[in-house]
Motif scaffolding. Structure first.
Motif, mmCIF file in Angstrom:
data_model
loop_
_atom_site.group_PDB
_atom_site.id
_atom_site.type_symbol
_atom_site.label_atom_id
_atom_site.label_comp_id
_atom_site.label_asym_id
_atom_site.label_seq_id
_atom_site.Cartn_x
_atom_site.Cartn_y
_atom_site.Cartn_z
ATOM 1 N N ARG A 159 0.195 -6.609 11.182
ATOM 2 C CA ARG A 159 1.105 -6.322 10.069
ATOM 3 C C ARG A 159 0.355 -6.364 8.739
ATOM 4 N N ALA A 160 -0.495 -7.367 8.557
ATOM 5 C CA ALA A 160 -1.256 -7.478 7.313
ATOM 6 C C ALA A 160 -2.203 -6.294 7.149
ATOM 7 N N TRP A 176 -0.202 -3.237 6.145
ATOM 8 C CA TRP A 176 0.154 -3.277 4.725
ATOM 9 C C TRP A 176 -1.043 -2.901 3.845
ATOM 10 N N ALA A 186 -1.521 0.847 4.053
ATOM 11 C CA ALA A 186 -0.516 1.546 3.253
ATOM 12 C C ALA A 186 -0.811 1.412 1.769
ATOM 13 N N LEU A 187 -1.162 0.204 1.334
ATOM 14 C CA LEU A 187 -1.450 -0.033 -0.090
ATOM 15 C C LEU A 187 -2.600 0.828 -0.574
#
Length: 317
Positions: free
Chosen positions: A136-137, A140, A143-144
């Motif tokens: 998950r990290a 993210w 995506a960032l």
């Protein structure tokens, strides 16, 4: 991949992408006008780099699983240094004309197409450092950095961002660099393997996603040129975030394994070698783009054949 378990669909896709990369640098459709360039060199052909990066991340994850992540980074670094040295006779005059800062930037981020290797190595090193993070990290972070790259691209296009040209100029561009282009796509490839994403998705849905994604790449390329007040490189397009993973996943769904690395070698050879022909032909000839494209492809194939024949493929490709 070892030579005993190569996926023919992956190698065939890489070969097609290598031809597209040549088309970015010597677009054979350029004589047809600006629209043709936007659909090809600034559109469809831009799929090449993101998909290559996705596969880099995919195989980096396999290396990390075997505790060989740093060996992967080292191998990429060795290839980068080797090809920078091989290209030195071509870009040497550029070094003489540039400032020490420009030459340092070129050494760190690569000559012409070799920016890809430099960016891949830097992104791979960062991924190895954070490989223990949760999926998950990592998602993210992907995506960032991806959307940050899109924001920079559109910010430049609409004159909202003006990159410092002392820092952000070729080969290091504000919207094409290790952090905003290489890292997000490599992280996605890394997660595709870690989470076995290909096994979860059906071919039909991937085909639909790929078709929509490719169409959107073409539309976005045309729209940027039509509506943006300022031109910007099309290396980072929003639609690539759909089209590239979908095409990569389709290749992963191919189940034909072969003990033959020939297609992969020719894909790598065309990528690494073609710029030598482009640089010389652009500098010393007045040949049209289609002729330069054909000569670059033919010459790269011939030299790749010689490299394989000489037993140097594993060292150079």
């Amino acid at each position: 991949m070892s030579s005993a378990d190569r996926n023919r669909a992956i190698d065939a896709l890489k070969l097609a992408l290598a031809f597209m990369v040549v088309g970015i640098h010597a677009n054979p459709f350029a004589p047809l006008g600006r629209t043709a360039i936007l659909l090809t060199g600034d559109g469809l052909f831009r799929l090449g780099v993101p998909i290559f990066l996705l596969f880099n991340g995919y195989f980096l994850q396999a290396a990390v699983e075997r505790a060989r992540g740093w060996a992967y980074v080292q191998r990429g670094g060795q290839l980068y240094v080797l090809w920078m040295l091989l290209y030195l006779p071509i870009y040497w005059p550029m070094l003489l004309a540039h400032s020490p800062l420009q030459n340092l930037r070129s050494a760190l981020f690569g000559y012409w197409h070799l920016w890809y290797l430099a960016g891949m190595v830097m992104a791979a090193a960062l991924i190895v450092v954070i490989a223990a993070w949760s999926s998950r990290a990592l998602a993210w972070l992907a995506a960032l950095t991806f959307f940050a790259g899109i924001a920079v691209t559109y910010g430049i296009a609409w004159n909202l961002i003006t990159p410092n040209k002392l820092i952000f100029s070729d080969p290091l561009l504000a919207n094409r660099n290790p952090l905003l282009l290489c890292l997000p796509f490599m992280l996605v490839g890394f997660l595709i393997r870690r989470e076995s994403i290909a096994e979860r998705l059906r071919v039909g849905w991937l085909q639909l996603a790929a078709a929509i994604g490719v169409a959107l790449v073409l539309v976005e390329s045309l729209a940027l040129a039509r509506f943006a007040p300022k031109g910007v490189g099309h290396d980072t397009l929003l639609a690539l975030g759909l089209a590239a993973p979908a095409l990569m996943l389709l290749a992963l769904k191919g189940s034909t394994l072969v003990a033959d690395r020939r297609l992969g070698d020719y894909a790598s050879g065309i990528y690494f070698i073609h710029v030598a022909f482009c640089a010389v032909l652009f500098r010393y000839s007045v040949l049209p783009r289609p002729a330069i494209y054909l000569l670059a492809v033919a010459g790269s194939i011939l030299l790749t054949w010689a490299i394989r024949r000489g037993g140097l493929a594993r060292r150079l490709l």
